[in-house]
Design a protein around this motif. Structure first.
Motif, PDB file in Angstrom:
ATOM      1  N   MET A 249      42.589  45.365  41.517  1.00 14.20           N
ATOM      2  CA  MET A 249      42.431  43.905  41.521  1.00 14.20           C
ATOM      3  C   MET A 249      41.734  43.436  42.787  1.00 14.20           C
ATOM      4  O   MET A 249      40.876  42.557  42.748  1.00 14.20           O
ATOM      5  CB  MET A 249      43.794  43.216  41.424  1.00 14.20           C
ATOM      6  CG  MET A 249      44.436  43.329  40.079  1.00 14.20           C
ATOM      7  SD  MET A 249      46.054  42.538  40.149  1.00 14.20           S
ATOM      8  CE  MET A 249      46.849  43.333  38.782  1.00 14.20           C
ATOM      9  N   LEU A 250      42.115  44.028  43.917  1.00 16.32           N
ATOM     10  CA  LEU A 250      41.489  43.668  45.189  1.00 16.32           C
ATOM     11  C   LEU A 250      39.991  43.930  45.149  1.00 16.32           C
ATOM     12  O   LEU A 250      39.198  43.192  45.730  1.00 16.32           O
ATOM     13  CB  LEU A 250      42.101  44.489  46.338  1.00 16.32           C
ATOM     14  CG  LEU A 250      43.395  44.006  46.950  1.00 16.32           C
ATOM     15  CD1 LEU A 250      43.877  45.021  47.975  1.00 16.32           C
ATOM     16  CD2 LEU A 250      43.215  42.649  47.611  1.00 16.32           C
TER      17      LEU A 250
ATOM     18  N   GLY B 280      39.081  37.635  47.315  1.00 17.50           N
ATOM     19  CA  GLY B 280      39.270  36.292  47.844  1.00 17.50           C
ATOM     20  C   GLY B 280      40.496  35.593  47.319  1.00 17.50           C
ATOM     21  O   GLY B 280      40.825  34.476  47.714  1.00 17.50           O
ATOM     22  N   SER B 281      41.243  36.278  46.443  1.00 17.62           N
ATOM     23  CA  SER B 281      42.413  35.631  45.860  1.00 17.62           C
ATOM     24  C   SER B 281      43.633  35.831  46.739  1.00 17.62           C
ATOM     25  O   SER B 281      44.030  36.958  47.009  1.00 17.62           O
ATOM     26  CB  SER B 281      42.687  36.217  44.473  1.00 17.62           C
ATOM     27  OG  SER B 281      44.032  36.014  44.103  1.00 17.62           O
ATOM     28  N   LYS B 282      44.257  34.728  47.157  1.00 17.62           N
ATOM     29  CA  LYS B 282      45.439  34.840  48.015  1.00 17.62           C
ATOM     30  C   LYS B 282      46.585  35.500  47.271  1.00 17.62           C
ATOM     31  O   LYS B 282      47.329  36.303  47.822  1.00 17.62           O
ATOM     32  CB  LYS B 282      45.853  33.448  48.490  1.00 17.62           C
ATOM     33  CG  LYS B 282      47.072  33.480  49.395  1.00 17.62           C
ATOM     34  CD  LYS B 282      47.299  32.136  50.049  1.00 17.62           C
ATOM     35  CE  LYS B 282      48.558  32.019  50.875  1.00 17.62           C
ATOM     36  NZ  LYS B 282      49.436  33.125  51.000  1.00 17.62           N
TER      37      LYS B 282
ATOM     38  N   CYS C  58      37.180  37.182  38.725  1.00 20.53           N
ATOM     39  CA  CYS C  58      37.978  37.214  37.503  1.00 20.53           C
ATOM     40  C   CYS C  58      38.588  38.591  37.271  1.00 20.53           C
ATOM     41  O   CYS C  58      37.865  39.587  37.234  1.00 20.53           O
ATOM     42  CB  CYS C  58      37.115  36.849  36.305  1.00 20.53           C
ATOM     43  SG  CYS C  58      38.002  36.919  34.738  1.00 20.53           S
ATOM     44  N   VAL C  59      39.917  38.650  37.140  1.00 24.23           N
ATOM     45  CA  VAL C  59      40.590  39.921  36.864  1.00 24.23           C
ATOM     46  C   VAL C  59      41.009  40.018  35.403  1.00 24.23           C
ATOM     47  O   VAL C  59      41.782  40.900  35.045  1.00 24.23           O
ATOM     48  CB  VAL C  59      41.818  40.130  37.783  1.00 24.23           C
ATOM     49  CG1 VAL C  59      41.381  40.342  39.209  1.00 24.23           C
ATOM     50  CG2 VAL C  59      42.784  38.974  37.677  1.00 24.23           C
TER      51      VAL C  59
ATOM     52  N   PRO D 229      44.752  32.944  39.141  1.00 19.90           N
ATOM     53  CA  PRO D 229      45.174  33.511  40.424  1.00 19.90           C
ATOM     54  C   PRO D 229      44.055  33.530  41.461  1.00 19.90           C
ATOM     55  O   PRO D 229      44.309  33.564  42.653  1.00 19.90           O
ATOM     56  CB  PRO D 229      45.609  34.944  40.067  1.00 19.90           C
ATOM     57  CG  PRO D 229      45.021  35.224  38.740  1.00 19.90           C
ATOM     58  CD  PRO D 229      44.820  33.921  38.057  1.00 19.90           C
ATOM     59  N   ALA D 230      42.814  33.515  41.005  1.00 22.34           N
ATOM     60  CA  ALA D 230      41.716  33.521  41.963  1.00 22.34           C
ATOM     61  C   ALA D 230      41.398  32.109  42.433  1.00 22.34           C
ATOM     62  O   ALA D 230      41.007  31.899  43.579  1.00 22.34           O
ATOM     63  CB  ALA D 230      40.481  34.167  41.348  1.00 22.34           C
TER      64      ALA D 230
END
Lengths: 237, 159, 620
Positions: A92-93, A98-100, A123-124, A175-176
């Motif tokens: 995912m990283l 950039g997603s906290k 986008c994941v 989430p992003a």
């Protein structure tokens, strides 16, 4: 009521519960990304994995979609689960540094490396936006298209949607989009600013034994593990 | 591209108006028009009472469907394991050069579509290339040139 | 061929006897031509045409018959003819041979030597089909009838005793007894997973509900595997009979055949077979007066490998994308439209009639302790006798590849055999004496799979093979699970880097770690086995990976960035052939001069290597 076992504890679950529901009820924290209590269960992010079955015939399943069954034997934090979970976070990283939300997951679960080429797509494919749009807003403006590595989320023909309500629900659950991590600089895609301790009890007991990730409670993390000859606790496979 | 909407109606109406007819209807449309016209997809959405986005999900999920018109001539190179081991990738590349089109796409002038397929089940006679439905067995790199010439000749006689 | 409906078991038995006698009483010489999809692509229809014309020309219709059948399995020999009544086998027949065949062989009883099968290596010829190396060690209990049947004629199926298993079942056996017999036989799913068929049927029977479905999985997506296509094209009624028996045993009244979009001939033949079976009352209501109803629909795939997975297939039939479902609930309990559904592979259904007819005990004598019966494999790739082989479980890989397959062409060295398709693994030479059964293949790091068996030689790069399968899987993944969608993509990226000379030693560790995560974390069989090609090549061919990484070389001469094309001066005759075919103008040299290749311009397309008749091009 369904009788089953979670981390060797005998528990009672309601009909229709998933393993995740049962764990939540009993205060066991299972990390999730694509799960939302207001939306249908998807089981795509593979973060909520738990190990079920009796050794050596165990397998990992997504707890948010697996139904509680009579006599089911569940372990939430075995070595195998932790390894898989960490790899999911690493993947995912690599797509959304950039997603906290994802950076926080990395810090919480001790993911300190990211060995893939960063793709910065954000986008994941957790599908929360799609389910939000379809189930809560009844608009059905966006959806999954294509399959495999070409999968994407978009409107029909990538054109401005006629049914989009412009409610912002999709951005709200994403989430992003939710919060940008303040951490990552260009050199390192893994922030780790809020890194917690890696549970060392895993190597001793074969699974993480502190349910609340409350580091220090059992003391294993802050004192060296017992020598093999002195060990009294049972080592699970 | 303009199409007669009543034709779409006819095709759609041939099937029970339920979700389970989705793939058969799209297959019929693809067979007739060589792609899925957007207007037709809107009509399918209404006829089956399925959101348009779900129709698009299905249309884009399966290899058999294309949302963009295919070329007049369709060249498909099999890249199944047996054909791969017998040199199919080099043949595909040679076709890309000779036809001047990238695999998986249609040339700008709409004449040729070049695709690869994972396996046609003719492994014994591989490498296999299908040109407008005709199977060519045991093709080699130089056959790409021969087939291209044959297609260009066909084009010239049609003009 | 009559179209009178069969209304009772007696009607059926009479029909079977009638057609069997007709076949036995055939006095004419019969020229049986193999004309499945591959046969047609190699010209079988033209051969049939010229044979028929020749017979007509000589007015010999009352002495010679031509029979158009499906695939006989020996693809390398096609177009091939079996001449009855002596089982004479002619291979690679051309239309121009028609005259000689009629004149010399049929009328004058002379064998045409150049059309006989020749053993690779020894060049020994053999007359009769069953004696030739390719067929001798096979046990064609499922595919064998192909050569007796014109696929669109149901009467031909009766003539080989077809539908007698249905007669036996409806007359003598209760559904539970049928299930017990299948259990006793030890039949395991032939689609890949090898789940005990009898047990699956038992679950489906036990499931609550009045409405049940059965499905025939004819999606055969493994590249390199075409066993099911051959059975569906050549003997569709065999599959139907198996399904009817299964429906009876389970209590289903409706069935679906989910057939791949890429099999037009198989689709045509199975559609005709269903129509004929319906006309004769073998499908429909009150079958043969038994009170049992069963009808079959066809559902066409639309090009998605993942739809071979049971729950993805169900989603597809229901009209959606082929994304697998979480199990439990299993399809036996909640499947198609939430009803109990029993799904089996084409070959599995194909085994059912013979188990009923000859008995579970007979069947269980074939094979090994945990793998009973035969398995059909598509033996393809770098092999002399390419084709579909049906062998008893327990036969070794060596026997299949060398005795049946005739070994590797051009006497090249065997390198690996790949089984199980994208879910399987590559086994090296040291595993050649492995007996083929479910357990030993898994232990060795592969799986039985649906039957694809791809042979590779010294010119196959195993790292490239891993990359090939990963490329296939990242495209065919449904895309739901992070581990599968992103995992296969990242695995592909790493292997791709290795094949282009940008790999690092640490990459191998990462490949292994990521592979285990993909295996563990994915929901369905596709993801769970996606890492097998990587894991098995790392296990057995690690040195090849290291050579690519450390030395930046591809020993097999495949990976473009790591190889160079050059001219072998001693062999070059200066014929200009390579210069003419070179697309990038990299070859220089005049007529009768030794040519040379400019490495800067060479795009490594392989055209010169293919064109050179003097072995003067070197790839290293």
């Amino acid at each position: 009521m369904i009788k089953m076992f979670i981390n060797n504890l005998e528990v009672q679950a309601e009909e229709g519960w998933t393993i995740r529901d049962a764990c939540e009820f009993y205060g066991l924290e299972i990390p999730t990304l694509c799960y939302d209590p207001g939306l249908s269960n998807y089981g795509g992010c593979r973060l909520c994995l738990v190990e079920i079955g009796k050794s050596p015939d165990t397998k990992l399943v997504s707890s948010c979609t697996y139904p509680c069954e009579e006599g089911l034997n569940v372990h939430t934090d075995t070595k195998r689960v932790i390894k898989a979970r960490k790899m999911m976070i690493e993947l995912m990283l690599s797509v959304a540094p950039g997603s906290k939300v994802i950076q926080d997951l990395a810090s919480k679960f001790g993911v300190t490396q990211m060995r893939f080429e960063v793709r910065n797509e954000e986008c994941v494919m957790c599908g929360l936006c799609i389910r939000m749009c379809a189930e809560q807003m009844d608009a059905k403006a966006i959806g999954f298209q294509n399959r495999g590595y070409k999968r994407k989320i978009s409107t029909p023909f990538d054109a401005k949607s006629k049914v989009c309500r412009e409610c912002g629900g999709c951005m709200y659950v994403c989430p992003a989009c939710q919060a940008r991590c303040q951490g990552p600089n260009a050199e390192d895609p893994v922030c780790n600013a809020c890194l917690q301790m890696d549970p060392t009890c895993v190597d001793v007991y074969g699974e993480a034994t502190c349910w609340m990730y409350d580091a220090g409670r059992c003391g294993t993390c802050v004192r060296p593990p017992e020598a093999e000859s002195e060990k009294q606790g049972s080592v699970k496979e | 591209m303009l199409h007669d909407q009543t034709e779409f109606e006819d095709i759609i109406q041939k099937h029970p108006q339920e979700k389970r007819s989705m793939i058969p209807i799209l297959q019929d449309l693809q067979a007739k028009y060589n792609y899925l016209p957007p207007v037709a997809l809107n009509m399918v959405s209404q006829a089956l009472d399925v959101p348009l986005i779900d129709i698009i999900s299905v249309a884009s999920f399966y290899n058999a469907f294309s949302l963009e018109p295919k070329g007049e001539h369709q060249i498909t190179v099999c890249i199944g394991t047996a054909c791969h081991v017998r040199g199919a990738p080099l043949i595909l590349e040679e076709f890309e050069r000779k036809l001047d089109v990238e695999a998986g796409h249609t040339r700008n002038d709409g004449k040729y579509s070049l695709d690869s397929v994972a396996c046609l089940g003719c492994c014994a006679i591989g490498p296999v290339v299908v040109v407008d439905g005709e199977y060519h067995a045991q093709t080699g790199i130089r056959d790409a040139g021969k087939i291209t010439k044959m297609l260009e000749k066909k084009e010239k006689t049609n003009d | 061929m009559t179209n009178t409906k069969l209304r009772s078991l007696d009607d059926l038995k009479q029909k079977i006897e009638q057609e069997s006698s007709r076949k036995a009483e055939e006095k004419r010489s019969v020229l049986i031509v193999s004309a499945g999809t591959c046969g047609q692509a190699r010209g079988s229809l033209k051969v049939i045409d010229s044979l028929e014309k020749e017979i007509q020309k000589r007015n010999l219709e009352d002495r010679i018959a031509v029979k158009i059948t499906g695939c006989h399995g020996f693809c390398e020999a096609e177009p091939n003819i079996i001449i009855q009544p002596n089982n004479l086998f002619y291979q690679n027949v051309q239309p121009k041979d028609a005259e000689a065949i009629i004149e010399e062989t049929i009328l004058n009883g002379q064998v045409i030597d150049r059309l006989l099968y020749r053993e690779p290596g020894t060049e020994e010829t053999t007359l009769a089909g069953p004696d030739i190396g390719f067929y001798k060690k096979q046990m064609r209990i499922v595919l064998g009838d192909n050569e007796h049947i014109e696929p669109i004629k149901i009467d031909d199926y009766f003539a080989v005793g077809g539908y007698s298993a249905i007669a036996k079942v409806l007359q003598e056996m209760s559904p539970e007894e049928v299930i017990e017999e299948i259990k006793k036989s030890g039949l395991r799913g032939r689609g890949g997973a090898g789940f005990p068929t009898g047990n699956k049927w038992a679950f489906s029977r036990k499931a609550k509900g009045d409405k049940k479905y059965i499905i025939c999985n004819a999606d055969e997506g493994d590249p390199g595997a075409y066993m099911d296509r051959s059975l569906m094209e050549g003997n569709p009624h065999r599959v139907l009979e198996g399904m009817i028996i299964g429906a009876y045993a389970i209590g289903a009244d409706e069935g679906y055949i989910y057939i791949r979009d890429e099999y037009p001939v198989a689709l045509k033949h199975i559609t005709t077979a269903i129509q004929n079976a319906e006309k004769l009352g073998l499908l429909g209501d009150d079958i043969l007066g038994s009170g049992f109803n069963f009808k079959v629909h066809i559902s066409r795939g639309a090009g998605a490998f993942v739809c071979g997975e049971e729950t993805a297939m169900i989603e597809s039939i229901e009209g959606g994308v082929g994304v697998p479902r979480q199990r439990p609930p299993f399809p036996s309990v909640k499947g198609l439209w939430k009803k109990p559904t029993n799904i089996n592979n084409v070959e599995t259904w194909g085994n059912v009639p013979i188990i009923i007819n000859k008995g579970a005990d007979w069947y269980a004598k074939i094979g090994t302790a945990n793998s009973k019966g035969t398995k059909i494999f598509s033996l393809v790739g770098k092999i002399n006798n390419t084709g579909l082989v049906e062998v008893p479980m327990g036969i070794t890989l060596r026997e299949v590849i060398y005795d049946v397959g005739g070994g590797i062409p051009e006497n090249k060295a065997f390198k690996a055999v790949q089984t199980g398709g994208p879910s399987g693994g590559c086994l090296p030479a040291e595993k050649l004496d492995l007996p083929i059964d479910y357990a030993s293949l898994i232990e060795a790091g592969s799986i039985m799979g649906s039957g694809g068996m791809i042979v590779m030689d010294e010119n196959t790069c195993m790292v490239d093979v891993a990359k090939y399968f990963l490329n296939f899987l990242r495209d065919e993944s449904c895309g739901k699970c992070m581990s599968c969608r992103e995992g296969t993509q990242r695995l592909w990226e790493i292997v791709d880097k290795i094949t282009t000379g940008k790999g690092k030693m640490a990459d191998m560790q990462l490949l292994e770690e990521l592979s285990i995560a993909v295996k563990d974390a994915s929901m369905c069989g596709l993801g769970q086995t996606a890492a097998n090609p990587v894991l098995s090549t790392l296990r057995y061919f690690k040195d090849e990976y290291i050579t690519h990484i450390k030395d930046k070389k591809c020993p097999a001469g495949v990976c473009k960035e790591l190889i160079t094309y050059s001219v072998i001066d001693e062999n070059c005759t200066g014929c200009l052939t390579c210069k003419k075919v070179c697309p990038s103008g990299a070859v220089s040299g005049e007529l009768k001069e030794i040519h040379s290749i400019d490495r800067e311009k060479c795009i490594k397309c392989g055209a010169c290597l293919e064109a050179c008749n003097f072995d003067a091009i070197k790839v290293e």
